[in-house]
Design a protein around this motif. Sequence first.
Motif, mmCIF file in Angstrom:
data_model
loop_
_atom_site.group_PDB
_atom_site.id
_atom_site.type_symbol
_atom_site.label_atom_id
_atom_site.label_comp_id
_atom_site.label_asym_id
_atom_site.label_seq_id
_atom_site.Cartn_x
_atom_site.Cartn_y
_atom_site.Cartn_z
ATOM 1 N N GLN A 85 0.937 -1.245 0.091
ATOM 2 C CA GLN A 85 -0.041 -0.093 0.016
ATOM 3 C C GLN A 85 0.693 1.167 -0.017
ATOM 4 O OE1 GLN A 85 -3.166 -0.052 2.792
ATOM 5 N NE2 GLN A 85 -3.874 -2.002 2.308
ATOM 6 N N GLY A 86 2.074 1.184 0.720
ATOM 7 C CA GLY A 86 3.165 2.241 0.664
ATOM 8 C C GLY A 86 3.445 2.668 -0.788
ATOM 9 N N VAL A 87 3.867 1.354 -1.279
ATOM 10 C CA VAL A 87 4.441 1.698 -2.653
ATOM 11 C C VAL A 87 3.217 2.414 -3.524
ATOM 12 C CG1 VAL A 87 4.989 0.223 -4.822
ATOM 13 C CG2 VAL A 87 5.840 -0.384 -2.745
ATOM 14 N N ALA A 88 1.944 1.939 -3.368
ATOM 15 C CA ALA A 88 0.793 2.553 -4.257
ATOM 16 C C ALA A 88 0.824 4.042 -3.971
ATOM 17 C CB ALA A 88 -0.220 1.829 -3.903
ATOM 18 N N ILE A 89 0.866 4.503 -2.858
ATOM 19 C CA ILE A 89 0.525 5.943 -2.482
ATOM 20 C C ILE A 89 1.991 6.975 -2.832
ATOM 21 C CG2 ILE A 89 -1.462 5.486 -1.031
ATOM 22 C CD1 ILE A 89 0.391 6.639 1.023
ATOM 23 N N ASP A 90 2.972 6.168 -2.604
ATOM 24 C CA ASP A 90 4.235 6.849 -2.947
ATOM 25 C C ASP A 90 4.426 7.136 -4.326
ATOM 26 O OD1 ASP A 90 4.822 7.104 -0.288
ATOM 27 O OD2 ASP A 90 6.358 5.477 -0.541
ATOM 28 N N THR A 91 4.097 6.035 -5.247
ATOM 29 C CA THR A 91 4.148 5.861 -6.646
ATOM 30 C C THR A 91 3.067 6.802 -7.136
ATOM 31 O OG1 THR A 91 4.818 3.878 -6.964
ATOM 32 C CG2 THR A 91 3.907 4.794 -8.831
ATOM 33 N N PHE A 92 1.855 6.891 -6.620
ATOM 34 C CA PHE A 92 0.827 7.969 -7.059
ATOM 35 C C PHE A 92 1.148 9.353 -6.657
ATOM 36 C CE2 PHE A 92 -3.120 10.415 -5.880
ATOM 37 C CZ PHE A 92 -3.573 10.353 -7.072
ATOM 38 N N ALA A 93 1.800 9.661 -5.601
ATOM 39 C CA ALA A 93 2.207 11.188 -5.475
ATOM 40 C C ALA A 93 3.317 11.497 -6.390
ATOM 41 C CB ALA A 93 2.634 11.074 -3.999
ATOM 42 N N LYS A 94 4.167 10.762 -6.534
ATOM 43 C CA LYS A 94 5.242 11.118 -7.371
ATOM 44 C C LYS A 94 4.673 11.266 -8.781
ATOM 45 C CE LYS A 94 9.384 8.835 -9.406
ATOM 46 N NZ LYS A 94 10.064 7.459 -9.544
ATOM 47 N N GLU A 95 4.004 10.567 -9.452
ATOM 48 C CA GLU A 95 3.295 10.501 -10.662
ATOM 49 C C GLU A 95 2.390 11.921 -10.782
ATOM 50 O OE1 GLU A 95 3.499 8.587 -13.523
ATOM 51 O OE2 GLU A 95 5.251 7.599 -12.352
ATOM 52 N N VAL A 96 1.514 12.144 -9.862
ATOM 53 C CA VAL A 96 0.640 13.298 -9.985
ATOM 54 C C VAL A 96 1.723 14.530 -9.996
ATOM 55 C CG1 VAL A 96 -0.569 14.791 -8.460
ATOM 56 C CG2 VAL A 96 -1.320 12.406 -8.876
ATOM 57 N N ALA A 97 2.700 14.548 -9.134
ATOM 58 C CA ALA A 97 3.803 15.652 -9.368
ATOM 59 C C ALA A 97 4.403 15.734 -10.618
ATOM 60 C CB ALA A 97 4.636 15.571 -8.387
ATOM 61 N N ALA A 98 4.700 14.696 -11.048
ATOM 62 C CA ALA A 98 5.406 14.727 -12.524
ATOM 63 C C ALA A 98 4.429 15.020 -13.443
ATOM 64 C CB ALA A 98 6.079 13.415 -12.903
ATOM 65 N N ARG A 99 3.384 14.726 -13.407
ATOM 66 C CA ARG A 99 2.325 14.820 -14.506
ATOM 67 C C ARG A 99 1.699 16.004 -14.660
ATOM 68 N NH1 ARG A 99 0.662 10.003 -17.165
ATOM 69 N NH2 ARG A 99 1.869 8.065 -16.276
ATOM 70 N N THR A 100 1.852 16.961 -13.588
ATOM 71 C CA THR A 100 1.198 18.174 -13.376
ATOM 72 C C THR A 100 2.148 19.394 -13.019
ATOM 73 O OG1 THR A 100 0.534 18.162 -11.077
ATOM 74 C CG2 THR A 100 -0.939 17.252 -12.357
ATOM 75 N N ASN A 101 3.462 18.721 -13.416
ATOM 76 C CA ASN A 101 4.465 20.040 -13.219
ATOM 77 C C ASN A 101 4.813 20.470 -11.911
ATOM 78 O OD1 ASN A 101 5.535 19.395 -16.015
ATOM 79 N ND2 ASN A 101 3.679 21.007 -16.797
ATOM 80 N N GLY A 102 4.332 19.738 -10.974
ATOM 81 C CA GLY A 102 4.333 20.049 -9.531
ATOM 82 C C GLY A 102 3.323 20.855 -9.109
ATOM 83 N N ARG A 103 2.370 21.289 -9.842
ATOM 84 C CA ARG A 103 1.038 21.993 -9.424
ATOM 85 C C ARG A 103 0.334 21.401 -8.398
ATOM 86 N NH1 ARG A 103 -2.282 22.268 -12.886
ATOM 87 N NH2 ARG A 103 -1.174 21.154 -14.554
ATOM 88 N N TYR A 104 0.235 20.149 -8.203
ATOM 89 C CA TYR A 104 -0.348 19.395 -7.199
ATOM 90 C C TYR A 104 0.813 18.614 -6.465
ATOM 91 C CZ TYR A 104 -4.748 20.542 -9.769
ATOM 92 O OH TYR A 104 -5.519 21.048 -10.414
ATOM 93 N N LYS A 105 0.613 18.615 -4.998
ATOM 94 C CA LYS A 105 1.413 17.993 -4.076
ATOM 95 C C LYS A 105 0.859 17.056 -3.515
ATOM 96 C CE LYS A 105 5.004 18.314 -0.349
ATOM 97 N NZ LYS A 105 5.623 19.193 0.645
ATOM 98 N N VAL A 106 0.890 15.745 -3.360
ATOM 99 C CA VAL A 106 0.140 14.759 -2.708
ATOM 100 C C VAL A 106 0.903 14.470 -1.292
ATOM 101 C CG1 VAL A 106 -1.081 12.662 -2.530
ATOM 102 C CG2 VAL A 106 -1.204 14.022 -4.725
ATOM 103 N N GLU A 107 0.444 14.749 -0.414
ATOM 104 C CA GLU A 107 1.126 14.292 1.017
ATOM 105 C C GLU A 107 0.857 13.022 1.538
ATOM 106 O OE1 GLU A 107 0.207 17.465 3.842
ATOM 107 O OE2 GLU A 107 1.923 18.826 3.029
ATOM 108 N N THR A 108 1.775 12.117 1.920
ATOM 109 C CA THR A 108 1.470 10.648 2.179
ATOM 110 C C THR A 108 1.460 10.508 3.566
ATOM 111 O OG1 THR A 108 3.682 10.479 1.746
ATOM 112 C CG2 THR A 108 2.271 9.939 -0.161
#
Length: 323
Positions: free
Chosen positions: A38-61
Amino acid sequence: MRLSQLAAGLIFGLGIASAALAQTTMKISISTAQNSHQGVAIDTFAKEVAARTNGRYKVETFYNGALGGERESIEAVQLGTQELTFTSTGPVPNFVPDTKILDVPFLFRDKAHARAVLDGPIGQDLLGKFDAKGFKALGWAENGFRHMTNSKRDVKTPEDLKGLKMRTMENPVHIAAYKAFGIVTTPMAFPEVFTALQQGTVDGQENPLPVIISAKFDQVQKHLTLTGHVYSPCIFLMNKAAFDRLPAADKQAFLEAAKVAIRANRARVDEDDARGVADLRAKGMTVIDSVDKARFVAALAPVSAEFEKQFGKANLDKIREFK
């Protein structure tokens, strides 16, 4: 010259401040450890969201139930006090009753079958049921097949389960099935389970190998039986209003980030399943890795008949026979 340099500096500084202010911070939580599927899931998700939105969204885990157990996190997302959560489906039927069908014991043949069902039309139709309840379901991920552990005795047959006091998820289908085995069911939020096992408040629990490993249940449980009695999905949930506020391109970015995270999550489940038994045996657990599943299925015959009435035999067969 100095004035123009100063003006340029101010404009540049304001640009940086504006960019910083434009970043939107969101929270996502799990009830298990960071070093888990589950940690792998949310860490990957947060990283992907940041990359795909050029850092406009930061997902805190947040990990280990830091923002509450699974039910509490789902409630928070529904209310909008938390934007996202990644949860097993244990408490989900309390919010979206249509998902109860996925928790019927011995419904799925194996992980490949379960993943095909969830990624196909049946699973996608179920994702759509979340919208009316205040959620945007971003995708199905995985916990794995659930197995039994306890501190009292080896469990080789259904009869061996009788009288064991077992922690269960807050899930009506699970509770009905486990009572049919003769288990004394004790619904409990996941963050409380280790202490309850340690103190003997309950004799055992049931979870997939990745959860048993990451939660270090080998420290407080002696006996493991690979019953594989229920397939346990996980799901990415987002507050519907928060999702609806996103521009179209960002909505797609979040959905694509979830897909990448789901692949990483399932890969980690496969890895944990492959090494789990040897790992837990090395840590001192007695593992019963071969049981007569037909006996366990037969023991559930009365409650299975009730499930067929509740969900419809045709609906259950549609899942069982899906290829």
